[in-house]
Structures are given as C-alpha cells and as structure tokens.
Design a protein around this motif. Structure first.
Motif, PDB file in Angstrom:
ATOM      1  N   TYR A  20       0.833  -1.205   0.000  1.00 29.09           N
ATOM      2  CA  TYR A  20       0.000   0.000   0.000  1.00 29.09           C
ATOM      3  C   TYR A  20       0.871   1.259   0.000  1.00 29.09           C
ATOM      4  CZ  TYR A  20      -2.646   3.894   1.777  1.00 29.09           C
ATOM      5  OH  TYR A  20      -3.180   5.137   1.945  1.00 29.09           O
ATOM      6  N   TYR A  24       0.808   4.075  -2.866  1.00 32.27           N
ATOM      7  CA  TYR A  24       0.461   5.445  -2.484  1.00 32.27           C
ATOM      8  C   TYR A  24       1.556   6.426  -2.895  1.00 32.27           C
ATOM      9  CZ  TYR A  24      -0.912   9.399   0.415  1.00 32.27           C
ATOM     10  OH  TYR A  24      -1.272  10.648   0.844  1.00 32.27           O
ATOM     11  N   CYS A  25       2.812   6.074  -2.664  1.00 32.73           N
ATOM     12  CA  CYS A  25       3.928   6.944  -3.060  1.00 32.73           C
ATOM     13  C   CYS A  25       4.009   7.080  -4.579  1.00 32.73           C
ATOM     14  CB  CYS A  25       5.245   6.407  -2.505  1.00 32.73           C
ATOM     15  SG  CYS A  25       5.377   6.589  -0.723  1.00 32.73           S
ATOM     16  N   LEU A  28       1.254   9.480  -5.659  1.00 30.62           N
ATOM     17  CA  LEU A  28       1.595  10.863  -5.338  1.00 30.62           C
ATOM     18  C   LEU A  28       2.685  11.403  -6.266  1.00 30.62           C
ATOM     19  CD1 LEU A  28       1.512  11.059  -1.445  1.00 30.62           C
ATOM     20  CD2 LEU A  28      -0.179  11.846  -3.103  1.00 30.62           C
ATOM     21  N   TRP A  45      -6.795  16.149  -5.587  1.00 34.64           N
ATOM     22  CA  TRP A  45      -6.461  14.730  -5.699  1.00 34.64           C
ATOM     23  C   TRP A  45      -5.615  14.270  -4.512  1.00 34.64           C
ATOM     24  CZ3 TRP A  45      -8.996  11.230  -7.922  1.00 34.64           C
ATOM     25  CH2 TRP A  45      -9.655  11.461  -9.117  1.00 34.64           C
ATOM     26  N   PHE A  46      -4.740  15.122  -4.003  1.00 32.26           N
ATOM     27  CA  PHE A  46      -3.955  14.754  -2.816  1.00 32.26           C
ATOM     28  C   PHE A  46      -4.870  14.511  -1.631  1.00 32.26           C
ATOM     29  CE2 PHE A  46      -1.954  16.073   1.150  1.00 32.26           C
ATOM     30  CZ  PHE A  46      -0.920  15.142   1.222  1.00 32.26           C
ATOM     31  N   LEU A  47      -5.842  15.399  -1.421  1.00 31.26           N
ATOM     32  CA  LEU A  47      -6.767  15.223  -0.308  1.00 31.26           C
ATOM     33  C   LEU A  47      -7.621  13.973  -0.475  1.00 31.26           C
ATOM     34  CD1 LEU A  47      -7.889  18.920   0.259  1.00 31.26           C
ATOM     35  CD2 LEU A  47      -6.351  17.547   1.678  1.00 31.26           C
ATOM     36  N   THR A  49      -6.890  11.201  -2.226  1.00 34.66           N
ATOM     37  CA  THR A  49      -6.096   9.979  -2.057  1.00 34.66           C
ATOM     38  C   THR A  49      -5.585   9.820  -0.629  1.00 34.66           C
ATOM     39  OG1 THR A  49      -4.104  11.120  -2.833  1.00 34.66           O
ATOM     40  CG2 THR A  49      -5.359   9.856  -4.452  1.00 34.66           C
ATOM     41  N   THR A  50      -5.512  10.909   0.131  1.00 39.41           N
ATOM     42  CA  THR A  50      -5.040  10.803   1.516  1.00 39.41           C
ATOM     43  C   THR A  50      -6.167  10.423   2.472  1.00 39.41           C
ATOM     44  OG1 THR A  50      -3.312  12.423   1.093  1.00 39.41           O
ATOM     45  CG2 THR A  50      -3.894  12.049   3.381  1.00 39.41           C
ATOM     46  N   PHE A  51      -7.323  11.061   2.321  1.00 35.87           N
ATOM     47  CA  PHE A  51      -8.401  10.832   3.286  1.00 35.87           C
ATOM     48  C   PHE A  51      -9.369   9.721   2.885  1.00 35.87           C
ATOM     49  CE2 PHE A  51      -7.144  15.247   4.293  1.00 35.87           C
ATOM     50  CZ  PHE A  51      -6.690  14.983   5.582  1.00 35.87           C
ATOM     51  N   PRO A  53      -8.195   6.676   0.997  1.00 32.49           N
ATOM     52  CA  PRO A  53      -7.074   6.105   0.253  1.00 32.49           C
ATOM     53  C   PRO A  53      -7.436   5.057  -0.789  1.00 32.49           C
ATOM     54  CG  PRO A  53      -6.918   5.545   2.578  1.00 32.49           C
ATOM     55  CD  PRO A  53      -8.071   6.462   2.416  1.00 32.49           C
TER      56      PRO A  53
END
Length: 100
Positions: A20, A24-25, A28, A45-47, A49-51, A53
């Motif tokens: 994972y 994820y890296c 990003l 997109w950052f938010l 994929t972060t919140f 996932p």
C-alpha cells in the motif's frame, strides 16, 4: 467457528502495508508530475487519495488521463541543419565558418 485475529506483526499485514505504501507513493509522484493538473487539481487529488485512500487511488487511476501525445498528433519535423536548436537555425545567411 474459527477465530480471526488481526495481528499487525503477521507477515501478510506487513506485506500489505508495504505494498500500500509503495502504491500510495507512486500515485503521489505521478500526481505531482502531471502536466495537465493545476495547483487546485493537485491539492484536490492529494486530499482525496489521503483521506479516502483505497477509493481515491482507484478513482485517480481510472479517471486521470495519460499525458501521452495522441496518435494523430503531428510528428516533429527533422532538423533544418546541424545548428538545430540555436538562434541561427532559420537564418539562411549563417555559415559554419566564422571567418567568412
């Protein structure tokens, strides 16, 4: 009935977390290198994929388009001379010999 235990030191879960983290890296890094995205799209997109996932990564990979050149795009032309890329590329009076 068998008893299910979540043990975080189990090799399966360690492998799952490492996998994972790598995905994820990679998402990003891909997101930051996108040429078509502006600042607002990148932050969004950052938010996502972060919140969220799992859903966010799947949506990003399915929805986002490639930055590849379409197949019907005009191909680049051959260089006009061996001085291609210089300011003198299209100057017919330019010669290689600086003394003439």
């Amino acid at each position: 009935m068998p008893e299910f235990k979540f043990i975080s030191s189990d090799p399966f879960w360690i492998t799952a977390w490492i996998l994972y983290a790598l995905i994820y890296c990679a998402v990003l890094a891909y997101l930051l290198n996108r040429r078509r995205f502006g600042t607002q799209e990148r932050i969004l997109w950052f938010l996502v994929t972060t919140f969220a996932p799992v859903i966010g990564i799947v949506l990003f990979l399915l929805i986002s388009e490639d930055d590849k050149v379409p197949g019907n795009a005009p191909k680049s032309r051959a260089p006009l001379s061996d001085t291609s890329g210089t300011p003198w590329q299209n100057n017919p009076g330019h010669t290689k010999d600086p003394t003439s």
